[in-house]
Write a protein that holds these residues in place. Structure first.
Motif, mmCIF file in Angstrom:
data_model
loop_
_atom_site.group_PDB
_atom_site.id
_atom_site.type_symbol
_atom_site.label_atom_id
_atom_site.label_comp_id
_atom_site.label_asym_id
_atom_site.label_seq_id
_atom_site.Cartn_x
_atom_site.Cartn_y
_atom_site.Cartn_z
ATOM 1 N N THR A 1 -8.833 0.810 4.905
ATOM 2 C CA THR A 1 -9.678 0.382 3.779
ATOM 3 C C THR A 1 -9.850 1.564 2.824
ATOM 4 O O THR A 1 -9.505 2.690 3.157
ATOM 5 C CB THR A 1 -11.070 -0.105 4.244
ATOM 6 O OG1 THR A 1 -11.846 1.023 4.645
ATOM 7 C CG2 THR A 1 -10.986 -1.099 5.374
ATOM 8 N N ASN B 1 -12.645 3.092 1.302
ATOM 9 C CA ASN B 1 -13.670 4.123 1.498
ATOM 10 C C ASN B 1 -14.048 4.339 2.963
ATOM 11 O O ASN B 1 -14.256 5.460 3.405
ATOM 12 C CB ASN B 1 -14.931 3.757 0.714
ATOM 13 C CG ASN B 1 -14.614 3.512 -0.747
ATOM 14 O OD1 ASN B 1 -14.329 4.439 -1.490
ATOM 15 N ND2 ASN B 1 -14.639 2.255 -1.168
ATOM 16 N N HIS C 1 -20.874 -2.765 -5.724
ATOM 17 C CA HIS C 1 -19.741 -3.308 -4.966
ATOM 18 C C HIS C 1 -19.970 -4.779 -4.596
ATOM 19 O O HIS C 1 -19.027 -5.566 -4.559
ATOM 20 C CB HIS C 1 -19.469 -2.459 -3.728
ATOM 21 C CG HIS C 1 -18.168 -2.805 -3.065
ATOM 22 N ND1 HIS C 1 -16.975 -2.894 -3.759
ATOM 23 C CD2 HIS C 1 -17.864 -3.120 -1.788
ATOM 24 C CE1 HIS C 1 -16.010 -3.250 -2.930
ATOM 25 N NE2 HIS C 1 -16.527 -3.394 -1.723
HETATM 26 C C1 MLT Z 1 -13.894 0.068 1.759
HETATM 27 O O1 MLT Z 1 -13.722 0.638 2.861
HETATM 28 O O2 MLT Z 1 -13.595 0.572 0.697
HETATM 29 C C2 MLT Z 1 -14.569 -1.281 1.703
HETATM 30 O O3 MLT Z 1 -14.844 -1.752 2.934
HETATM 31 C C3 MLT Z 1 -14.003 -2.151 0.629
HETATM 32 C C4 MLT Z 1 -14.151 -3.642 0.837
HETATM 33 O O4 MLT Z 1 -15.135 -4.249 0.424
HETATM 34 O O5 MLT Z 1 -13.260 -4.277 1.400
#
Ligand code: MLT
Length: 237
Positions: A98, A100, A202
């Motif tokens: 993923t 972040n 987000h």
């Molecule tokens: C991430 O690790 O960046 C998130 O979990 C992104 C997401 O919402 O999938």
């Protein structure tokens, strides 16, 4: 002593602390859900190509993750916790990349232990930290190098549930700041968490992409008693 880090960076020296990786939307919530639903292990990796290589050399593996919140081409699963049902993950290993969350996981050095925290398992995380009796670093993954409200509110909730710890600057700030969003002792605290999380940057992005159910799910409090633990590069129950 317990402290809070507010975004992911390339290298974090944990100095022997227990590190809690918090990426409420959605990596942490997805990992907790996958393990709760019978997944054997989640293997976090940095890039899509690493994920493909890692999956190719293992059996019984699912490739999962996101870029810009969307499932990469040819992956079995995205990063929506709702996809990680018992039918999908029971008895399987999941290789997860993923933007972040896995970046934060990969950046920690010299930790005594690395675990995963989310609203879903906040109380279980607090109990685990009390038993460890070590310094604690609540590591908010943030969003693309920026502060993320939902991660910091989750850190505040874990702090609220922790008993005997002294608070470093980041932890004091987190508790104080969270009070302007949440009344921690209100009977409708879970609804307040949902409201605050839904307004985060987000969350708005996810809602725009059609993932509003994920946002509601990830804002649920204390649904699971498991604490995912990083061991030999794998997250296990
Ligand atoms: C991430 O690790 O960046 C998130 O979990 C992104 C997401 O919402 O999938």
């Amino acid at each position: 002593v317990v402290d809070v880090l507010f975004t992911a960076t390339d290298l974090v020296q944990a100095n022997g602390a227990v590190v809690v990786i918090i990426d409420v939307l959605r990596a942490s919530s997805t990992i907790v859900t996958a393990l709760q639903n019978g997944c054997q292990a989640v293997i976090p990796v940095g890039s899509i190509s690493e994920a493909q290589k890692e999956a190719a050399r293992r059996e019984n593996v699912l490739l999962a993750g996101e870029r810009n919140a969307i499932k990469p081409e040819h992956f079995h699963l995205g990063n929506s916790p709702l996809e990680f049902t018992p039918e999908a993950v029971q008895g399987k290993k999941v290789v997860l990349t993923t933007t972040n969350g896995t970046r934060a996981l990969k950046s920690v050095e010299n930790a005594c232990t690395v675990i995963i925290g989310s609203f879903l398992n906040a109380r279980a995380v607090a109990r685990f930290l009390e038993r460890e009796e070590r310094d604690v670093l609540l590591y908010c993954a943030g969003s693309d190098g920026r502060f993320a409200l939902e991660d910091t509110l989750c850190a505040a909730e874990i702090l609220r549930q922790l008993k005997p710890f002294s608070l470093a600057d980041g932890a004091r700030w987190t508790l104080q700041g969270a009070k302007s969003y949440l009344d921690f002792s209100a009977p409708d605290k879970e609804f307040q968490i949902f409201k605050a999380v839904s307004r985060s940057r987000h969350a708005l992005r996810l809602i725009n992409l059609g993932f509003e159910e994920d946002v509601a799910y990830c804002a649920r409090l204390n649904q699971m008693d498991i604490v995912p633990l990083l061991k030999d590069g794998k997250l296990i129950k």
